[in-house]
Design a protein around this motif. Structure first.
Motif, PDB file in Angstrom:
ATOM      1  N   GLY A 140      24.343  63.085  23.720  1.00  0.00           N
ATOM      2  CA  GLY A 140      23.106  62.529  24.151  1.00  0.00           C
ATOM      3  C   GLY A 140      22.821  62.199  25.388  1.00  0.00           C
ATOM      4  O   GLY A 140      22.070  61.685  25.894  1.00  0.00           O
ATOM      5  N   CYS A 141      23.748  62.806  26.498  1.00  0.00           N
ATOM      6  CA  CYS A 141      23.551  62.123  27.809  1.00  0.00           C
ATOM      7  C   CYS A 141      23.636  60.737  27.964  1.00  0.00           C
ATOM      8  O   CYS A 141      22.746  60.409  28.822  1.00  0.00           O
ATOM      9  CB  CYS A 141      22.427  63.089  28.711  1.00  0.00           C
ATOM     10  N   LYS A 163      22.871  68.039  20.689  1.00  0.00           N
ATOM     11  CA  LYS A 163      22.823  68.950  19.558  1.00  0.00           C
ATOM     12  C   LYS A 163      23.791  70.000  20.073  1.00  0.00           C
ATOM     13  O   LYS A 163      24.738  70.119  19.241  1.00  0.00           O
ATOM     14  CB  LYS A 163      21.566  69.428  19.316  1.00  0.00           C
ATOM     15  N   ASP A 164      23.644  70.726  21.043  1.00  0.00           N
ATOM     16  CA  ASP A 164      24.268  71.897  21.384  1.00  0.00           C
ATOM     17  C   ASP A 164      24.582  72.058  22.812  1.00  0.00           C
ATOM     18  O   ASP A 164      23.977  73.098  23.584  1.00  0.00           O
ATOM     19  CB  ASP A 164      23.552  73.126  20.804  1.00  0.00           C
ATOM     20  N   GLY A 165      25.479  71.209  23.407  1.00  0.00           N
ATOM     21  CA  GLY A 165      25.618  71.209  24.956  1.00  0.00           C
ATOM     22  C   GLY A 165      26.324  72.457  25.177  1.00  0.00           C
ATOM     23  O   GLY A 165      26.019  73.111  26.336  1.00  0.00           O
ATOM     24  N   ILE A 186      19.640  71.768  31.911  1.00  0.00           N
ATOM     25  CA  ILE A 186      19.906  71.067  30.569  1.00  0.00           C
ATOM     26  C   ILE A 186      18.623  71.219  29.925  1.00  0.00           C
ATOM     27  O   ILE A 186      17.834  70.078  30.275  1.00  0.00           O
ATOM     28  CB  ILE A 186      20.703  69.701  30.981  1.00  0.00           C
ATOM     29  N   GLN A 187      18.541  71.853  29.058  1.00  0.00           N
ATOM     30  CA  GLN A 187      17.322  72.018  28.081  1.00  0.00           C
ATOM     31  C   GLN A 187      17.291  70.741  27.176  1.00  0.00           C
ATOM     32  O   GLN A 187      18.159  70.642  26.501  1.00  0.00           O
ATOM     33  CB  GLN A 187      17.320  73.175  27.415  1.00  0.00           C
ATOM     34  N   LEU A 205      19.357  65.394  37.430  1.00  0.00           N
ATOM     35  CA  LEU A 205      20.234  66.271  36.687  1.00  0.00           C
ATOM     36  C   LEU A 205      19.533  66.856  35.764  1.00  0.00           C
ATOM     37  O   LEU A 205      19.492  68.194  35.324  1.00  0.00           O
ATOM     38  CB  LEU A 205      21.593  65.861  36.310  1.00  0.00           C
ATOM     39  N   LEU A 206      18.776  66.023  34.823  1.00  0.00           N
ATOM     40  CA  LEU A 206      18.136  66.440  33.573  1.00  0.00           C
ATOM     41  C   LEU A 206      16.933  67.125  34.055  1.00  0.00           C
ATOM     42  O   LEU A 206      16.427  67.950  33.254  1.00  0.00           O
ATOM     43  CB  LEU A 206      17.788  65.203  32.650  1.00  0.00           C
ATOM     44  N   ALA A 207      16.409  67.079  35.171  1.00  0.00           N
ATOM     45  CA  ALA A 207      15.485  67.562  35.572  1.00  0.00           C
ATOM     46  C   ALA A 207      15.563  68.850  36.700  1.00  0.00           C
ATOM     47  O   ALA A 207      14.718  69.760  36.588  1.00  0.00           O
ATOM     48  CB  ALA A 207      14.495  66.805  36.690  1.00  0.00           C
ATOM     49  N   ALA A 208      16.891  69.223  36.800  1.00  0.00           N
ATOM     50  CA  ALA A 208      17.492  70.221  37.790  1.00  0.00           C
ATOM     51  C   ALA A 208      16.866  71.678  37.338  1.00  0.00           C
ATOM     52  O   ALA A 208      17.149  71.771  36.059  1.00  0.00           O
ATOM     53  CB  ALA A 208      18.772  70.150  37.904  1.00  0.00           C
TER      54      ALA A 208
END
Length: 106
Positions: A103-104, A59-61, A52-53, A41-44
Protein backbone atom coordinates in the motif's frame (compact mmCIF):
# COMPACT_ATOMS: atom_id res chain seq x y z
CA UNK A 1 9.78 -0.71 4.74
CA UNK A 2 8.72 2.78 3.79
CA UNK A 3 9.12 5.44 1.15
CA UNK A 4 12.61 6.42 2.37
CA UNK A 5 13.92 3.01 1.32
CA UNK A 6 12.25 3.23 -2.11
CA UNK A 7 13.69 6.72 -2.62
CA UNK A 8 17.15 5.41 -1.65
CA UNK A 9 16.88 2.57 -4.19
CA UNK A 10 15.91 4.97 -6.97
CA UNK A 11 18.52 7.55 -5.93
CA UNK A 12 21.26 4.90 -5.85
CA UNK A 13 20.17 3.59 -9.24
CA UNK A 14 20.34 7.06 -10.75
CA UNK A 15 23.70 7.76 -9.12
CA UNK A 16 25.16 4.52 -10.52
CA UNK A 17 23.82 5.36 -13.97
CA UNK A 18 25.22 8.90 -13.82
CA UNK A 19 28.61 7.59 -12.69
CA UNK A 20 28.74 5.42 -15.81
CA UNK A 21 26.99 7.72 -18.29
CA UNK A 22 27.14 11.30 -17.04
CA UNK A 23 24.36 13.59 -15.80
CA UNK A 24 20.86 12.34 -16.48
CA UNK A 25 18.24 14.52 -18.10
CA UNK A 26 15.55 11.97 -17.14
CA UNK A 27 14.59 11.86 -20.80
CA UNK A 28 12.99 15.29 -20.76
CA UNK A 29 10.21 14.26 -18.37
CA UNK A 30 10.94 17.32 -16.25
CA UNK A 31 8.50 18.02 -13.41
CA UNK A 32 6.35 14.97 -14.20
CA UNK A 33 9.18 12.57 -13.35
CA UNK A 34 10.28 13.05 -9.74
CA UNK A 35 10.59 10.84 -6.70
CA UNK A 36 11.80 13.38 -4.13
CA UNK A 37 8.56 12.85 -2.18
CA UNK A 38 6.11 9.98 -2.00
CA UNK A 39 3.42 12.18 -3.55
CA UNK A 40 5.66 13.06 -6.49
CA UNK A 41 6.59 9.41 -7.07
CA UNK A 42 2.95 8.36 -7.00
CA UNK A 43 2.14 11.12 -9.52
CA UNK A 44 5.20 10.52 -11.73
CA UNK A 45 4.78 9.95 -15.45
CA UNK A 46 7.32 8.11 -17.60
CA UNK A 47 6.99 7.17 -21.27
CA UNK A 48 3.58 8.87 -21.15
CA UNK A 49 2.29 6.48 -18.47
CA UNK A 50 1.76 6.82 -14.75
CA UNK A 51 4.63 4.92 -13.13
CA UNK A 52 2.57 3.52 -10.26
CA UNK A 53 -1.03 3.11 -11.28
CA UNK A 54 -3.36 3.82 -8.33
CA UNK A 55 -5.48 0.71 -8.94
CA UNK A 56 -2.42 -1.52 -8.39
CA UNK A 57 -1.46 -0.10 -4.98
CA UNK A 58 -1.98 -2.74 -2.32
CA UNK A 59 -2.69 -5.38 -4.95
CA UNK A 60 -0.25 -5.97 -7.80
CA UNK A 61 3.04 -4.10 -7.56
CA UNK A 62 4.64 -6.37 -10.16
CA UNK A 63 2.34 -4.88 -12.82
CA UNK A 64 3.24 -1.26 -12.02
CA UNK A 65 4.78 0.55 -14.97
CA UNK A 66 7.76 1.54 -12.80
CA UNK A 67 8.52 -2.11 -12.04
CA UNK A 68 8.04 -3.22 -15.64
CA UNK A 69 10.31 -0.39 -16.79
CA UNK A 70 13.01 -1.42 -14.31
CA UNK A 71 12.72 -5.12 -15.19
CA UNK A 72 12.15 -5.21 -18.94
CA UNK A 73 10.97 -1.85 -20.27
CA UNK A 74 7.53 -0.55 -21.23
CA UNK A 75 8.29 1.63 -24.24
CA UNK A 76 8.25 0.31 -27.79
CA UNK A 77 10.80 -0.91 -28.50
CA UNK A 78 11.21 -1.92 -24.89
CA UNK A 79 14.25 -0.43 -23.20
CA UNK A 80 14.93 -1.51 -19.65
CA UNK A 81 15.59 1.52 -17.49
CA UNK A 82 17.84 3.12 -16.87
CA UNK A 83 18.64 2.77 -20.55
CA UNK A 84 21.88 0.88 -21.05
CA UNK A 85 22.33 0.18 -17.32
CA UNK A 86 23.70 -0.31 -14.83
CA UNK A 87 20.34 -1.65 -13.74
CA UNK A 88 18.80 -1.67 -10.30
CA UNK A 89 19.36 -5.17 -8.87
CA UNK A 90 16.37 -7.52 -9.03
CA UNK A 91 16.32 -7.83 -5.24
CA UNK A 92 15.84 -4.07 -4.94
CA UNK A 93 13.19 -4.00 -7.68
CA UNK A 94 11.40 -6.66 -5.63
CA UNK A 95 11.51 -4.30 -2.64
CA UNK A 96 9.65 -1.76 -4.78
CA UNK A 97 7.08 -4.44 -5.70
CA UNK A 98 6.65 -5.33 -2.03
CA UNK A 99 6.26 -1.67 -1.08
CA UNK A 100 3.51 -1.19 -3.67
CA UNK A 101 1.83 -4.42 -2.54
CA UNK A 102 1.89 -3.13 1.06
CA UNK A 103 0.00 0.00 0.00
CA UNK A 104 3.01 2.34 -0.41
CA UNK A 105 3.49 3.02 3.30
CA UNK A 106 5.32 6.13 4.48
Amino acid sequence: MGFDRIKAILDQGLAAWEQQNGPAALHGHGPTFKWDTKANLLAAIGHGKQLIQPDLIGKDGASANLVIDLRTGIASPAFRMPKGGPFIPDTEVQEIVDWINQGCPD
